[in-house]
Design a protein around this motif. Structure first.
Motif, PDB file in Angstrom:
ATOM      1  N   ASP A 197      44.512  42.085  28.780  1.00 59.26           N
ATOM      2  CA  ASP A 197      45.766  41.505  29.278  1.00 59.26           C
ATOM      3  C   ASP A 197      46.136  40.212  28.554  1.00 59.26           C
ATOM      4  O   ASP A 197      47.078  39.520  28.945  1.00 59.26           O
ATOM      5  CB  ASP A 197      45.700  41.274  30.788  1.00 59.26           C
ATOM      6  CG  ASP A 197      44.654  40.219  31.160  1.00 59.26           C
ATOM      7  OD1 ASP A 197      44.008  39.658  30.247  1.00 59.26           O
ATOM      8  OD2 ASP A 197      44.483  39.963  32.362  1.00 59.26           O
ATOM      9  N   THR A 239      47.287  34.496  33.251  1.00 56.74           N
ATOM     10  CA  THR A 239      47.329  34.401  34.702  1.00 56.74           C
ATOM     11  C   THR A 239      48.768  34.640  35.123  1.00 56.74           C
ATOM     12  O   THR A 239      49.700  34.130  34.487  1.00 56.74           O
ATOM     13  CB  THR A 239      46.872  33.003  35.173  1.00 56.74           C
ATOM     14  OG1 THR A 239      45.521  32.802  34.752  1.00 56.74           O
ATOM     15  CG2 THR A 239      46.946  32.896  36.684  1.00 56.74           C
ATOM     16  N   PRO A 294      47.986  49.621  39.166  1.00 58.40           N
ATOM     17  CA  PRO A 294      47.294  48.671  40.047  1.00 58.40           C
ATOM     18  C   PRO A 294      48.013  48.526  41.393  1.00 58.40           C
ATOM     19  O   PRO A 294      49.242  48.641  41.476  1.00 58.40           O
ATOM     20  CB  PRO A 294      47.360  47.353  39.264  1.00 58.40           C
ATOM     21  CG  PRO A 294      47.653  47.737  37.851  1.00 58.40           C
ATOM     22  CD  PRO A 294      48.446  48.990  37.923  1.00 58.40           C
ATOM     23  N   GLU A 305      44.064  38.717  42.554  1.00 57.36           N
ATOM     24  CA  GLU A 305      44.003  39.285  41.206  1.00 57.36           C
ATOM     25  C   GLU A 305      44.591  40.687  41.204  1.00 57.36           C
ATOM     26  O   GLU A 305      44.732  41.329  42.252  1.00 57.36           O
ATOM     27  CB  GLU A 305      42.561  39.332  40.695  1.00 57.36           C
ATOM     28  CG  GLU A 305      41.657  40.239  41.488  1.00 57.36           C
ATOM     29  CD  GLU A 305      40.229  40.274  40.963  1.00 57.36           C
ATOM     30  OE1 GLU A 305      39.881  39.412  40.137  1.00 57.36           O
ATOM     31  OE2 GLU A 305      39.475  41.169  41.379  1.00 57.36           O
ATOM     32  N   LEU A 338      43.880  44.335  39.468  1.00 63.97           N
ATOM     33  CA  LEU A 338      42.869  45.130  38.770  1.00 63.97           C
ATOM     34  C   LEU A 338      43.524  46.376  38.189  1.00 63.97           C
ATOM     35  O   LEU A 338      44.155  47.148  38.908  1.00 63.97           O
ATOM     36  CB  LEU A 338      41.744  45.540  39.720  1.00 63.97           C
ATOM     37  CG  LEU A 338      40.714  46.537  39.162  1.00 63.97           C
ATOM     38  CD1 LEU A 338      39.986  45.930  37.965  1.00 63.97           C
ATOM     39  CD2 LEU A 338      39.729  46.958  40.249  1.00 63.97           C
ATOM     40  N   ASN A 339      43.363  46.560  36.886  1.00 63.92           N
ATOM     41  CA  ASN A 339      43.972  47.704  36.211  1.00 63.92           C
ATOM     42  C   ASN A 339      42.898  48.510  35.493  1.00 63.92           C
ATOM     43  O   ASN A 339      42.058  47.948  34.779  1.00 63.92           O
ATOM     44  CB  ASN A 339      45.026  47.219  35.204  1.00 63.92           C
ATOM     45  CG  ASN A 339      45.843  48.367  34.621  1.00 63.92           C
ATOM     46  OD1 ASN A 339      46.181  48.358  33.465  1.00 63.92           O
ATOM     47  ND2 ASN A 339      46.149  49.357  35.440  1.00 63.92           N
ATOM     48  N   GLU A 340      42.925  49.847  35.674  1.00 61.66           N
ATOM     49  CA  GLU A 340      41.928  50.743  35.082  1.00 61.66           C
ATOM     50  C   GLU A 340      42.615  51.765  34.186  1.00 61.66           C
ATOM     51  O   GLU A 340      43.722  52.225  34.491  1.00 61.66           O
ATOM     52  CB  GLU A 340      41.148  51.466  36.175  1.00 61.66           C
ATOM     53  CG  GLU A 340      40.387  50.537  37.109  1.00 61.66           C
ATOM     54  CD  GLU A 340      39.715  51.276  38.240  1.00 61.66           C
ATOM     55  OE1 GLU A 340      40.155  52.406  38.549  1.00 61.66           O
ATOM     56  OE2 GLU A 340      38.757  50.735  38.814  1.00 61.66           O
ATOM     57  N   ASP A 347      38.606  48.429  32.269  1.00 63.28           N
ATOM     58  CA  ASP A 347      39.482  47.793  33.256  1.00 63.28           C
ATOM     59  C   ASP A 347      39.632  46.318  32.922  1.00 63.28           C
ATOM     60  O   ASP A 347      38.905  45.774  32.083  1.00 63.28           O
ATOM     61  CB  ASP A 347      38.961  47.986  34.683  1.00 63.28           C
ATOM     62  CG  ASP A 347      37.552  47.450  34.877  1.00 63.28           C
ATOM     63  OD1 ASP A 347      37.277  46.323  34.424  1.00 63.28           O
ATOM     64  OD2 ASP A 347      36.724  48.153  35.476  1.00 63.28           O
ATOM     65  N   ASP A 348      40.598  45.677  33.565  1.00 58.05           N
ATOM     66  CA  ASP A 348      40.833  44.262  33.338  1.00 58.05           C
ATOM     67  C   ASP A 348      41.347  43.645  34.634  1.00 58.05           C
ATOM     68  O   ASP A 348      42.151  44.253  35.352  1.00 58.05           O
ATOM     69  CB  ASP A 348      41.852  44.065  32.217  1.00 58.05           C
ATOM     70  CG  ASP A 348      41.712  42.700  31.543  1.00 58.05           C
ATOM     71  OD1 ASP A 348      40.910  41.884  32.039  1.00 58.05           O
ATOM     72  OD2 ASP A 348      42.398  42.465  30.538  1.00 58.05           O
ATOM     73  N   ASN A 349      40.873  42.454  34.935  1.00 55.30           N
ATOM     74  CA  ASN A 349      41.298  41.702  36.122  1.00 55.30           C
ATOM     75  C   ASN A 349      42.211  40.557  35.687  1.00 55.30           C
ATOM     76  O   ASN A 349      41.825  39.756  34.832  1.00 55.30           O
ATOM     77  CB  ASN A 349      40.098  41.139  36.871  1.00 55.30           C
ATOM     78  CG  ASN A 349      39.228  42.224  37.460  1.00 55.30           C
ATOM     79  OD1 ASN A 349      39.718  43.089  38.155  1.00 55.30           O
ATOM     80  ND2 ASN A 349      37.941  42.175  37.178  1.00 55.30           N
ATOM     81  N   THR A 350      43.386  40.503  36.252  1.00 50.56           N
ATOM     82  CA  THR A 350      44.336  39.434  35.947  1.00 50.56           C
ATOM     83  C   THR A 350      44.484  38.533  37.165  1.00 50.56           C
ATOM     84  O   THR A 350      44.946  38.984  38.218  1.00 50.56           O
ATOM     85  CB  THR A 350      45.704  40.022  35.557  1.00 50.56           C
ATOM     86  OG1 THR A 350      45.546  40.943  34.489  1.00 50.56           O
ATOM     87  CG2 THR A 350      46.664  38.915  35.147  1.00 50.56           C
ATOM     88  N   PRO A 351      44.116  37.270  37.051  1.00 52.08           N
ATOM     89  CA  PRO A 351      44.250  36.359  38.198  1.00 52.08           C
ATOM     90  C   PRO A 351      45.716  36.170  38.582  1.00 52.08           C
ATOM     91  O   PRO A 351      46.606  36.159  37.734  1.00 52.08           O
ATOM     92  CB  PRO A 351      43.641  35.057  37.683  1.00 52.08           C
ATOM     93  CG  PRO A 351      42.796  35.443  36.513  1.00 52.08           C
ATOM     94  CD  PRO A 351      43.479  36.626  35.896  1.00 52.08           C
TER      95      PRO A 351
END
Length: 269
Positions: free
Chosen positions: A140, A144, A175, A228, A230-232, A253-257
């Motif tokens: 990403d 943030t 997400p 956050e 979360l996208n997979e 996956d990636d976590n975006t605050p």
């Protein structure tokens, strides 16, 4: 004698494929052959746990790495066709495998003299085993976001195997607390009836790579406690060249605050 080994499959072979060879032995001389023996030296790689099946009473000796056919007599002008079959392991090491060597020879008991052309008493059919190994990574950009903000993911994909992969598909799981932003995503994405979003890459040659973008908009307002996004994502193919040999790199996956924003409520009574 003349011996010819013929592959009954498209070289290279692939994991899980059943492959076979025809072995044609001809007596093209003017003397009958007696005590004729055909010996096949099995492929050199340790990728055939299913074993080997030999037609016409061939004796498989895995310890010696051979198959032996005791043909007996073979009259002048006659020929015989033998078949050898095996199955490549479903799972092979996920790297370039050494070429497999498979050879065959014919001899007799010498009763009617030596073969005048011994150079055509042997034949071999080297072949390769290639595999598909798809990989995908999601990023990403380290951002943030906020309620109402957007997040654009870059998906880097590749076929790091040694065989082409057909019908390759990237599948995105939308997400929670977001909406797909088609206008700012790669135009090839398609929303499916189950809520997933897919992109058809077609065929990826071995060694081919690329990237696509995928954008979502964060809901506004967000439910309390959401910190956050979360996208997979996942990459797959139609298994036409056997199973993907390394599933551990087929998803990411990636976590975006998300920076929370205050949501005041005032009530004057």
């Amino acid at each position: 004698y003349v011996i010819d080994k013929i592959e009954n499959f498209d070289d290279p072979a692939f994991p899980g494929e059943t492959i076979s060879w025809d072995i044609v032995v001809s007596n093209e001389g003017n003397q009958d052959g007696t005590g004729v023996v055909v010996t096949d030296t099995l492929p050199t790689g340790d990728f055939f746990d299913a074993g080997f099946i030999a037609s016409d009473g061939g004796i498989v000796d895995l310890d010696a790495g051979t198959v032996t056919w005791n043909i007996g007599d073979l009259a002048a002008g006659d020929s015989i066709t033998l078949t050898l079959t095996t199955t490549v392991n479903e799972n092979v090491p996920p790297f370039l495998l050494p070429q497999q060597v498979n050879s065959v020879s014919v001899t007799d008991d010498g009763t009617n003299g030596p073969d005048p052309t011994p150079e055509n008493n042997t034949d071999e059919e080297p072949f390769d085993i290639t595999e598909v190994d798809l990989a995908i990574a999601k990023d990403d950009g380290g951002i943030t976001t906020t309620p109402g903000g957007s997040v654009t993911y870059t998906l880097d994909y590749a076929n790091i195997g040694s065989a082409p992969a057909e019908d390759v598909t990237i599948t995105e799981t939308l997400p929670e607390n977001t909406t797909f932003d088609a206008a700012n995503s790669d135009p090839r994405w398609v929303v499916q009836s189950d809520g997933t979003i897919t992109l058809d890459l077609g065929t990826l040659a071995d060694g081919e790579s690329g990237s696509v973008t995928y954008t979502v908009i964060v809901d506004d307002p967000l439910p309390a406690g959401v910190e956050e996004i979360l996208n997979e994502t996942e990459i797959s193919y139609a298994d036409g060249r056997g199973p993907d040999q390394n599933l551990s790199n087929n998803s990411d996956d990636d976590n975006t605050p998300v920076i929370a924003q205050p949501d005041y409520v005032i009530d004057k009574i």
